[in-house]
Structure formats: C-alpha cells, structure tokens
Design a protein around this motif. Sequence first.
Motif, mmCIF file in Angstrom:
data_model
loop_
_atom_site.group_PDB
_atom_site.id
_atom_site.type_symbol
_atom_site.label_atom_id
_atom_site.label_comp_id
_atom_site.label_asym_id
_atom_site.label_seq_id
_atom_site.Cartn_x
_atom_site.Cartn_y
_atom_site.Cartn_z
ATOM 1 N N ALA B 190 0.836 -1.205 0.000
ATOM 2 C CA ALA B 190 0.000 0.000 0.000
ATOM 3 C C ALA B 190 0.864 1.246 0.000
ATOM 4 O O ALA B 190 0.622 2.193 -0.761
ATOM 5 C CB ALA B 190 -0.922 -0.011 1.217
ATOM 6 N N ILE B 191 1.901 1.249 0.844
ATOM 7 C CA ILE B 191 2.766 2.425 0.917
ATOM 8 C C ILE B 191 3.492 2.616 -0.412
ATOM 9 O O ILE B 191 3.585 3.732 -0.946
ATOM 10 C CB ILE B 191 3.793 2.259 2.066
ATOM 11 N N ALA B 192 4.004 1.497 -0.956
ATOM 12 C CA ALA B 192 4.712 1.591 -2.230
ATOM 13 C C ALA B 192 3.792 2.137 -3.316
ATOM 14 O O ALA B 192 4.191 2.986 -4.114
ATOM 15 C CB ALA B 192 5.265 0.221 -2.614
ATOM 16 N N ALA B 193 2.534 1.678 -3.319
ATOM 17 C CA ALA B 193 1.590 2.148 -4.332
ATOM 18 C C ALA B 193 1.313 3.640 -4.158
ATOM 19 O O ALA B 193 1.201 4.384 -5.134
ATOM 20 C CB ALA B 193 0.290 1.358 -4.241
ATOM 21 N N LEU B 194 1.213 4.080 -2.890
ATOM 22 C CA LEU B 194 0.975 5.504 -2.659
ATOM 23 C C LEU B 194 2.172 6.324 -3.116
ATOM 24 O O LEU B 194 2.027 7.407 -3.685
ATOM 25 C CB LEU B 194 0.690 5.764 -1.169
ATOM 26 N N LEU B 195 3.376 5.783 -2.872
ATOM 27 C CA LEU B 195 4.578 6.487 -3.313
ATOM 28 C C LEU B 195 4.617 6.566 -4.833
ATOM 29 O O LEU B 195 5.018 7.572 -5.408
ATOM 30 C CB LEU B 195 5.834 5.784 -2.797
ATOM 31 N N GLU B 196 4.211 5.464 -5.472
ATOM 32 C CA GLU B 196 4.211 5.448 -6.939
ATOM 33 C C GLU B 196 3.041 6.236 -7.500
ATOM 34 O O GLU B 196 3.023 6.569 -8.672
ATOM 35 C CB GLU B 196 4.125 4.009 -7.452
ATOM 36 N N GLY B 197 2.033 6.446 -6.652
ATOM 37 C CA GLY B 197 0.851 7.159 -7.111
ATOM 38 C C GLY B 197 -0.002 6.343 -8.056
ATOM 39 O O GLY B 197 -0.749 6.887 -8.862
ATOM 40 N N TYR B 329 -1.220 8.611 3.087
ATOM 41 C CA TYR B 329 -2.533 8.328 2.524
ATOM 42 C C TYR B 329 -3.333 9.611 2.347
ATOM 43 O O TYR B 329 -3.907 9.863 1.281
ATOM 44 C CB TYR B 329 -3.279 7.351 3.437
ATOM 45 N N ALA B 330 -3.349 10.441 3.407
ATOM 46 C CA ALA B 330 -4.128 11.685 3.344
ATOM 47 C C ALA B 330 -3.628 12.579 2.216
ATOM 48 O O ALA B 330 -4.387 13.306 1.592
ATOM 49 C CB ALA B 330 -4.032 12.416 4.682
ATOM 50 N N TRP B 331 -2.327 12.469 1.952
ATOM 51 C CA TRP B 331 -1.717 13.345 0.959
ATOM 52 C C TRP B 331 -1.885 12.792 -0.455
ATOM 53 O O TRP B 331 -2.229 13.512 -1.388
ATOM 54 C CB TRP B 331 -0.226 13.487 1.313
ATOM 55 N N GLN B 332 -1.696 11.489 -0.609
ATOM 56 C CA GLN B 332 -1.654 10.901 -1.946
ATOM 57 C C GLN B 332 -2.984 10.300 -2.422
ATOM 58 O O GLN B 332 -3.263 10.286 -3.612
ATOM 59 C CB GLN B 332 -0.588 9.793 -1.992
ATOM 60 N N ALA B 333 -3.751 9.757 -1.466
ATOM 61 C CA ALA B 333 -4.940 8.996 -1.878
ATOM 62 C C ALA B 333 -5.943 9.825 -2.688
ATOM 63 O O ALA B 333 -6.555 9.291 -3.624
ATOM 64 C CB ALA B 333 -5.610 8.380 -0.660
ATOM 65 N N PRO B 334 -6.140 11.124 -2.362
ATOM 66 C CA PRO B 334 -7.116 11.877 -3.160
ATOM 67 C C PRO B 334 -6.757 11.923 -4.644
ATOM 68 O O PRO B 334 -7.617 12.173 -5.486
ATOM 69 C CB PRO B 334 -7.070 13.271 -2.544
ATOM 70 N N LYS B 335 -5.472 11.649 -4.953
ATOM 71 C CA LYS B 335 -5.064 11.708 -6.358
ATOM 72 C C LYS B 335 -5.399 10.429 -7.113
ATOM 73 O O LYS B 335 -5.260 10.375 -8.326
ATOM 74 C CB LYS B 335 -3.555 11.965 -6.444
ATOM 75 N N LEU B 336 -5.730 9.372 -6.361
ATOM 76 C CA LEU B 336 -6.068 8.125 -7.046
ATOM 77 C C LEU B 336 -7.420 8.279 -7.724
ATOM 78 O O LEU B 336 -8.425 8.524 -7.065
ATOM 79 C CB LEU B 336 -6.126 6.965 -6.050
ATOM 80 N N ALA B 337 -7.415 8.165 -9.033
ATOM 81 C CA ALA B 337 -8.657 8.367 -9.765
ATOM 82 C C ALA B 337 -9.635 7.238 -9.478
ATOM 83 O O ALA B 337 -9.240 6.078 -9.381
ATOM 84 C CB ALA B 337 -8.352 8.426 -11.261
ATOM 85 N N GLY B 338 -10.884 7.596 -9.318
ATOM 86 C CA GLY B 338 -11.912 6.579 -9.119
ATOM 87 C C GLY B 338 -12.089 5.788 -10.405
ATOM 88 O O GLY B 338 -11.801 6.280 -11.491
#
Lengths: 157, 649, 169
Positions: B190-197, B329-338
């Motif tokens: 999960a962390i790696a995915a957030l880092l990769e965006g 998560y708070a910083w990166q997750a909003p960028k994950l497109a639905g």
Amino acid sequence: MRSFAALRTTIMLLLALVTPALAVEPSEMLKDPALEARAREIGRALRCVVCQNQAVDDSNAEVAHDMRRAVRERLAAGDSDRQVMDFMVARYGDYVLLKPPFKSDTWLLWLGGPLVLLLAGSALLLAARKRKLEPPPAPLTDEERARLSALLGERKP
Amino acid sequence: MIPELGHYALILALAVAIVQGTLPFVGAARGDIRLMALGRSAALTQAFLVIGAFLALTQAYVTSDFSVANVVANSHSAKPLIYKISGVWGNHEGSMLLWALILSLFGAAVALFGNNLPDSLRARVLGVQALIGVGFLAFILFTSNPFERVSPAPPDGNGLNPLLQDPGLAFHPPMLYLGYVGFSVTYAFAIAALLEGRVDAAWARWVRPWTLAAWCFLTCGIALGSWWSYYILGWGGFWFWDPVENASLMPWLAGTALLHSAIVVEKRDALKSWTVLLAILAFSLSLLGTFLVRSGVLTSVHAFATDPARGIFILGFLLLVTGGGLALYAWQAPKLAGGGLFQPISREGGLILNNLLLCTLAATVLLGTLYPLFLDLTTGNKVSVGPPFFNVTFVPICAPLFAALCVGPFLNWKRAELWPALVRLRAAFAVSAIAAIIAGVAVDGRATLAAIAFGFGVWLIAGSLTEFLGRVRRGRLATMPRSAIGMSISHTALGFVVLGAVATAAWNHELIRTMRIGDTAAFAGLGVRLDSVVPLQGPNYVAERASITLTRDGRFFTTLTPERRLFTVQQRQLAETSIHTNLLRDIYGTLGEGDAAKGWTVRLYWNPLAPWIWLGAGLCAFGGFVSLSDRRLRIGAPRRSRATVQVAE
Amino acid sequence: MNRFLFVLPLLTLAILAGFFGWSLLSGRDPASIGSVMVGRSAPTLPGQLGEGLIKAGKPVLVNFFASWCAPCLAEHPMFERLKSREGATIIGIAWKDKPEATRAWLQRLGDPFTRLGFDQDGKIALDWGLSGVPETYLIDAQGIVRLHFRGPITERDLGTILPLLRGGS
C-alpha cells in the motif's frame, strides 16, 4: 508398593497446597434448578473484581466464591435478578457489570458502533445518489432483440 | 559463544535493514537499477541473519543454557523438548524475535517470488518492509535483548508458565504472528503504491496472495487460541472477548474486508483509495494489538509481563508506521482516480456492504476494548466491557452481514437485480427457516435468539452451496477458478462456525457434582461412574487422574480420564480436560479438587456441535489456501496483463 | 469535505495515540478497580464491632487483613505507628483466617487494633466492597467513608491519611 503409597501421599499433599477449585463448586449450588440457573446467568454477567476479565462464574478467586454465594443468598431470599445486580453494583460499582449500563458516560460506547454504521452508510448512499450513473440504456427494441438472439444462436455450436 | 553470535547476527541484521530501508528508495526515485536490486539481496541477507539469531536462541533453549537470562526465566531442564522449543517464543523477548524472524522471512519471500513486480515497486515494498524491520530489531536490541547473560549461571530455570505447556498453544503464536506480520507485506504494498501514485488491477493482483496468506494464518492462529482456551480453561468457553482476543480479531476483520474490497479493485478498478486504507489499517491493527498486549495499558489474562518503557517504544513505533502511512494516505490517496461506475445493487454494492459491516464490527470491538481506558482517563470512572456487551452489540451486526453474504455472489457486476437472486435462494431460505423453527421448538423453547442465530448458520451453508451447485449445474465446475471454489468453501465454513458457536453456547448441558469413588450419576442420557482417582508423575508435574466411565443404556460407552496437574516448579495447578468427541458433540470432563473422604468435584459438559467451531475455522482457512492456489493469483503470475484480466471475467 | 475524509483516519490515530500516551505517562494502574464506598456512610459492622467507635465524633480506620497474607505483614508496622503516635482508633477485621492463627500473628507482631473482628466467610467484606486483603478504609467523625485503599498502606499513603485523621478529631 511402599514407594507408590509414598508417591501418592506426596502428590496429594502437593495438590492440597495450591489454591483450589474451578469456578462454581457443587457445595455452592442451589437445590432449586430454576434458581440455580438464574444464579449462573447472573454469575456470567458479573465480573470477578480481582481477576482479569473473568466472570464471577468462571473464576476461582476467593472473592468470586463469596460473590457467587451472595448471589444465591439473595435469590433464595426472593430478590429479582435486577435487585441482585443492584446489590453488587452498590458494593463494587459499575465495574462489576460485564455489560455496562447505558448512562451519560457510556452512551458513546453503546452507540459508537451503530453511529459508525449510520454515518458511513448514509455517506455511501448519498454518494451513490449523487453519482446516479449514466441513465440506464434504453431497453432493446424487438428488432434488436431478434438480431441479438440470431447472433447468439449462430455462435452456439 | 553461540548466544553472542546470535546477538551479533541481530546487530548485523539491523545494519542490513537500515541499508535495505534507504538505498532502494533512492534507487526507485532515481531509476537506478543497481540500487533497486540491492533491496533483494539485502532482504535475503537480513533473513539469513535473523534466522541465525533465532536458531542461536533456540539452541540455548534446547540445551538449557542457563547462562542466558531469558532461558533461566522461561525454561527448565525437566521440560519436554517440544516445550523447550516453544518456550523460545513463550516470552516477551523471544516472541519479538519470532516476530522479527517472520518479518524478515516475508521480506525474503517478496524478494524471491516478486520477480514479476516492476523493479521500482519491488524496491519500495522491500524498503518499507525493511523500515518495519528496523523498528522491530531496534526494539529487540535496545529494550528486549533475549541473549543477555547471567553470571553466575543458576543451576536450573524458573520454568515456563504451565498454561503455555500445551501443544495447542505451542503453535498458536507462530500462526498468529504469520498473520499479523503477513499484513506487513500488504502494508508495504500500500505504501509503495501511494509512493508510486498508482493503484490498479495489477497491483490488486500482486497484493492479493499476500493478504490471503496472512489472513489464512491469522484465521488458523485465532482458531488455535480459541480451541486452546476451550480445552484448557476447564469449562468449555471458547471466546471471552478479552482484550488480547479482540486485538487479534480486529486485524482479522479488517483483513477480511480487505480481501473483499481488493476484488473490486482487481475486477472493476474501483474502491482504490479505500482498499489502500484497509491495507494500512490491517497491519496497523496488528501493531495496535501488540501494543495493547505488551504495554500494560489494559489488563488481560494473556498479557505478557509488561513494562512502560517498552510501551513507549511500541507506541512510538505504532505512531511512525501507522501515522506515516496514514499521512501519506491523506496526501496521496485523493489523487487516485476513481474507477468503474456501478449501481448500488450490484456485486460491487454487495462488497461495499460487506466492507461497511465488517468495519462496523471492527469499530465496535475497538471501542469496546478501549472504552474502559478512555473513561478511566477522562472521568476516573471504571467500567467493564465483557461478553454480555459484545453479545448485544457485535452479534446483531453479524445478522445483515450473514444475510447479505449469500446474496452477493448472485449479483452481477455493475448492475444487478435483487429479486432474481433472492428467488434462486428461496430453497436455502426455506431450509434455514425450518432449521430455526426446529431449533426453537424442538431443541429449546426458551432460546429464541439462539434459534434464529442457528437459522443464520444454516442459511450461510445452504446459500453458499446453492451458489456453488448453481455453477456446477451450469457445467462450469471445470472452468471454475480456484478462487471461486475457495470462496464457496470459506463461506460455507463460516456457517459451520456459527452453528458450532450457537449450539455450544445455547444448548449445552452440564453436571457439576462431588463424587466419591464408585458414585454414580445421570447426565444427558448417560450413566456416569467415578471409577478411580490415581496419582501420577509427569515429566515436570505431578497429577491425579480420574477414570470416569460413561454408560449408555447400561452398556459401556466411553471412559473419560481428566487430570488435575500440579506443575512443581511454578506451584501452579492446571486441569487437564478429557474430551470424547464424535464431531457432532463433545463430552467434556474435568477433575476438580477433593480427596477420597470428601469426594472430588467432577464436571461434565455436553457441548453440541462444539467441534464445528474449529473445524469450520480450519475449513475457512483452507478455503483461503484453495483460493491462494488459483493460477491467476499465484504470486507474481500476471505481468501487467490488465487486458486479459477483464476478458477472463 | 472529501479532503477531510482522507485525513479522518490520521485524526482518529492521533486521538487514540493521545490516549495511549496519556495512559502510559500518567502511571495509571490498569488493574485498579476504584471504589464506590468513598463518600458514602460506612456499611454497618455486625455485633458490637463498630459500636461506640464509628460515628462517635472521631475518625476511625478499618483494616481488613489476614495472617496468611504477605502484604499485610508489610503494612503492619504502619498501623503500629498510627496507633502509638497518633492514637488512632483502628478496627481490625481478619478475613478468611482462623481466629487462633490471627491471634498468634498479632501476638508475634503487636496488636494495634482497638477492636478485632473476624470475617471467616467473607460476608462483612462483601458489604464493604472488598476485593481481597489488605484493604483499609478511613471513616470520618460523621461515619462517612473518606478513603479506601486497596492493597497495603505505604509511607506515601500516610500523607493522605494523617490530615484526615487529625483534622477530624
């Protein structure tokens, strides 16, 4: 045979030394099965005050034994279950109840779970309503349906 | 010498973990292949070193090296070999070492089997994994060194807590830790995915086997613990809502939710940020459990000897791991497109309902576990939250969960009709309603709620089988993916757990009586006779063993031989229960105190369907393993093949 | 709003961690069960045990102990001291103890008790909300329980006992 007897004595002595008993003892139990059943029910709802998260019914602590006996005495004297619980709460506080009463300082405990469900659930429903998808495609016309079944029929071996 | 080598290996492992936790990140950021590849070799080296340290401690235990303080405190030369070995993790220091061992083994597994991951993702996963390892290794080395020596060495040790000298409990912690620590891989992904965006179907596929493996182990671990308390505590209880049990249940609930939401990411590219959050939470809740057990903030029957300094350290670590993860998560997750859209009534909708209810359950357990602490700190009032509370808050939320569980698999992705699904389940519904009525009328007229709960258990089995048989009838068995078979097995197994739990709790019989040799009694249609009580000398205990003969219609049925053991080193008494099972019910006997003159306290319990609880749990985990063996999920099997994914379903 | 949802988990963690830190640093004893007796009038003692002592214009200490209990041995000198230096009225109640064992124990160590009671079956103790021995209650001149100690009295506890003991007399 002598050594066996000696072993037996030693073991009996050793076993007698340590604290006894697992929970409810036959000597504690009431003759009346209905009353005894109520006593067991109450014993399961009361916390043994010197144990770690054990019910009075499951504990072999001295005080748990006394509490079980007191519960039975109260019941035999004609108390209701509620009165027996109150008797214990008057002495040991709400701590003694394994199910905390609903009060000004426990409402969050009781309603926390349902609140999570309600808030998250309604948020999800709202989101779903807002999204409302693209309108569902119009139903197939008869002509289209005929073509479709023809196509599907063709592909069937 | 060997303990020093073990200690040294642990220090080296920490150094390697620091390298593994930094350079691969740099490599991933710069696109430097060599630095990224470093993660792989470092992970293997680290695992090698920690295995060495663990073996060194095991050697000290097996040879009863009483110059090692940890061995003195937790072992004894007269202990059977198996408990000398399990003694390694039967204490705080050793169990932390086991934790570190499993963590490094998972790291090595990612290094070995993660060949199909993109280089940068693997480098980051291994990096995160190493950072967690740094925390644990530092914790062991600075606060809980298991290799400390004592001088002069005492002639013998203090022995292991007799409660832990039991085959069920010897393997309970390793299973549990495999579960807890397995979620660290999920967390690292999960962390790696957030880092990769980037979170996509491929990511979901890569994470799934690790989540599944961790979940299966955790299921086994919880079941073993429950089974152990069933037969060791002497009266047949199997779940006590103790903080330590709750601490293992919360990550299990979060992990179960994660297993389901990850399916939506994989198939429909939706629920991404939620799934990532669950992946972080599953491991965070595992850490929270560790904190609760070892810091001493809560009392529990099972808690280790506690120490505030350790508490502060673990709290700091928990904050770093969870806080770091959640901040990212708070910083990166909003960028994950639905992703894909869907109607509320759809497979996705069903899985969301599943997640909503599982998370509510987890929140209920969390609140119930921690509320006494909150209230005491803020007001000074003391309350207890025990089984009767959870019975009225936790169980009702299970009802909609179980009700929906059988319906979900009938719903189509994107958009579905509820009614046809219900129609297909009408037979299952009828069967469970009849079962509930029979249970309510014939078995016990007073236990209405138990009868309804029993009906739910039957519903789970019947509903899951309906779905499975539906596939078979449509000739899809041969092509049915293993993951679908696994799902059917696990869902059915849950039904068995429910039936076992309900029946045992609601319809058990008991006999508690003082009996002298030769005394007889009647119990659940059986004749009971206490034949003998003989003394006995065990390896590290003395005991009395009773021989209780059960007869049916005057004929011999079986003999129960419960014991009352006294562990001589610790002066602790333990009841060794004797259980006769036919897989439909247990007859469970214990021997209490007494002597020939007064008689002994004999307890017998008739526990209907009790074995189903653990058989069901085992089957549930087995379903997970079946699912794990699915070709498509085999670790690293797909290489960025999203196109084929969507065609397949 | 949406942004807030993503920060919510972090906030929850912060609150939880705050409580945990508070708990660890406050030195809270998780095994403490509190007492509901404090602030209430003292439960009656059977027979003559409390007569003329409780609610008689002078604070009274009630100590539950037993000869088999090691912490009781440890706290015993405290009561000797309270008796000799402060002239405190102390009612001792032996819990689940054989009277001859209790008497021998007191003979050996000194008897600081104004009156001695026996609670062999633990019934008095239950009325006092006792969890085990030793426990000590301070009852003021009006017969209200002011302090309830679970576990042995220590030097530090004298700091809270003495002002109430002296102030009330």
